[in-house]
Design an enzyme around this catalytic site. Structure first.
Site, PDB file in Angstrom:
ATOM      1  N   TYR A  35      66.596  93.758   8.023  1.00 50.20           N
ATOM      2  CA  TYR A  35      65.857  95.014   9.179  1.00 50.20           C
ATOM      3  C   TYR A  35      65.558  93.753  10.546  1.00 50.20           C
ATOM      4  O   TYR A  35      65.605  94.038  11.332  1.00 50.20           O
ATOM      5  CB  TYR A  35      64.678  94.197   8.347  1.00 50.20           C
ATOM      6  CG  TYR A  35      64.302  95.596   7.297  1.00 50.20           C
ATOM      7  CD1 TYR A  35      64.679  96.812   7.119  1.00 50.20           C
ATOM      8  CD2 TYR A  35      64.673  95.073   6.004  1.00 50.20           C
ATOM      9  CE1 TYR A  35      64.810  97.908   6.051  1.00 50.20           C
ATOM     10  CE2 TYR A  35      64.906  95.614   4.835  1.00 50.20           C
ATOM     11  CZ  TYR A  35      64.621  96.823   5.151  1.00 50.20           C
ATOM     12  OH  TYR A  35      64.638  97.800   3.889  1.00 50.20           O
TER      13      TYR A  35
ATOM     14  N   ASN B 202      65.856 107.507   6.610  1.00 54.21           N
ATOM     15  CA  ASN B 202      67.164 107.818   6.565  1.00 54.21           C
ATOM     16  C   ASN B 202      68.028 108.584   5.675  1.00 54.21           C
ATOM     17  O   ASN B 202      67.625 108.821   4.350  1.00 54.21           O
ATOM     18  CB  ASN B 202      68.377 106.689   5.822  1.00 54.21           C
ATOM     19  CG  ASN B 202      69.289 107.177   6.273  1.00 54.21           C
ATOM     20  OD1 ASN B 202      69.998 107.950   6.252  1.00 54.21           O
ATOM     21  ND2 ASN B 202      70.506 105.751   5.491  1.00 54.21           N
TER      22      ASN B 202
ATOM     23  N   CYS C  90      72.361 102.591   4.586  1.00 50.69           N
ATOM     24  CA  CYS C  90      71.090 102.392   4.471  1.00 50.69           C
ATOM     25  C   CYS C  90      70.532 101.011   3.208  1.00 50.69           C
ATOM     26  O   CYS C  90      70.038  99.785   3.247  1.00 50.69           O
ATOM     27  CB  CYS C  90      69.410 102.777   4.622  1.00 50.69           C
ATOM     28  SG  CYS C  90      69.855 104.117   3.069  1.00 50.69           S
ATOM     29  N   HIS C  91      71.620 100.855   2.204  1.00 47.81           N
ATOM     30  CA  HIS C  91      71.267 100.190   1.344  1.00 47.81           C
ATOM     31  C   HIS C  91      71.642  98.443   1.758  1.00 47.81           C
ATOM     32  O   HIS C  91      71.192  97.785   0.624  1.00 47.81           O
ATOM     33  CB  HIS C  91      71.753 100.778  -0.408  1.00 47.81           C
ATOM     34  CG  HIS C  91      73.987 100.799   0.033  1.00 47.81           C
ATOM     35  ND1 HIS C  91      73.739 101.969   0.824  1.00 47.81           N
ATOM     36  CD2 HIS C  91      74.745 100.640   0.432  1.00 47.81           C
ATOM     37  CE1 HIS C  91      75.142 101.875   1.323  1.00 47.81           C
ATOM     38  NE2 HIS C  91      75.708 100.694   0.060  1.00 47.81           N
TER      39      HIS C  91
ATOM     40  N   GLU D 151      80.391  98.178  -3.511  1.00 47.30           N
ATOM     41  CA  GLU D 151      81.241  97.458  -2.711  1.00 47.30           C
ATOM     42  C   GLU D 151      81.519  95.408  -2.582  1.00 47.30           C
ATOM     43  O   GLU D 151      82.948  95.818  -2.075  1.00 47.30           O
ATOM     44  CB  GLU D 151      80.245  97.887  -1.491  1.00 47.30           C
ATOM     45  CG  GLU D 151      80.186  98.701  -1.332  1.00 47.30           C
ATOM     46  CD  GLU D 151      79.098  99.811  -0.071  1.00 47.30           C
ATOM     47  OE1 GLU D 151      78.598  98.083   0.929  1.00 47.30           O
ATOM     48  OE2 GLU D 151      78.462 100.515   0.334  1.00 47.30           O
TER      49      GLU D 151
END
Length: 169
Positions: free
Chosen positions: A99, A122, A130-131, A157
């Site tokens: 953040y 979001n 945002c993950h 991912e």
């Protein structure tokens, strides 16, 4: 005269996603679990065609075939939220940032809490990833779809980015 809002439902490995769009683009993606849940509004129109491109690209993402989205987006928010969400879209696939780093990237390094709040609001998660934002100490922090979903997305991912789509999560 009000604008038409279309919606469709997409089954995914993390549960059904509610996709919402207007004539300007994809407005929202909602999880069926977690704290970010929403039901279609009575005035919305259920239609697959306006959301076909978003469906296809999300299906490719979950199949490990897409690492970048190319969609017309129309998130609705404050100028600050829009700046945060735009920056989310720049976080590369398979990469996480804190953040604090996100706040620095939008030119407001002292606004970590406000950035966290905007991140939590979001309206287009996964596509505006945002993950990929985690705590400064590497911890997984809150996520609208729930921490198990965040864990799944990051793990998927990571496997795809490292060429191991079939490894166990």
């Amino acid at each position: 005269m009000s604008e038409t809002i279309w919606y469709d439902v997409l089954p995914t490995p993390i549960g059904q996603l509610l996709l919402v769009a207007d004539a300007q683009g994809l407005r929202e993606v909602w999880f069926e679990t977690g704290r970010q849940r929403k039901s279609p509004q009575p005035a919305w129109v259920h239609a697959a065609r306006p959301l076909a491109q978003a469906r296809r690209q999300l299906e490719e993402y979950f199949a490990g075939e897409r690492t970048c989205f190319e969609l017309k987006l129309h998130p609705v928010g404050t100028p600050f939220q829009l700046a945060v969400w735009e920056e989310l879209g720049r976080i590369p696939y398979g990469v996480t940032i804190s953040y604090a780093e996100l706040a620095r990237r939008i030119g407001q390094p002292a606004a970590m809490r406000a950035v966290g709040a905007a991140n939590g609001r979001n309206p287009i998660p996964i596509i505006l990833p945002c993950h990929r934002v985690i705590g400064s100490n590497g911890s997984l922090t809150g996520f609208g779809g729930g921490l198990p979903t965040k864990r799944f997305l990051l793990s998927m991912e990571d496997r795809v980015a490292h060429g191991d789509l079939f490894a166990l999560p």
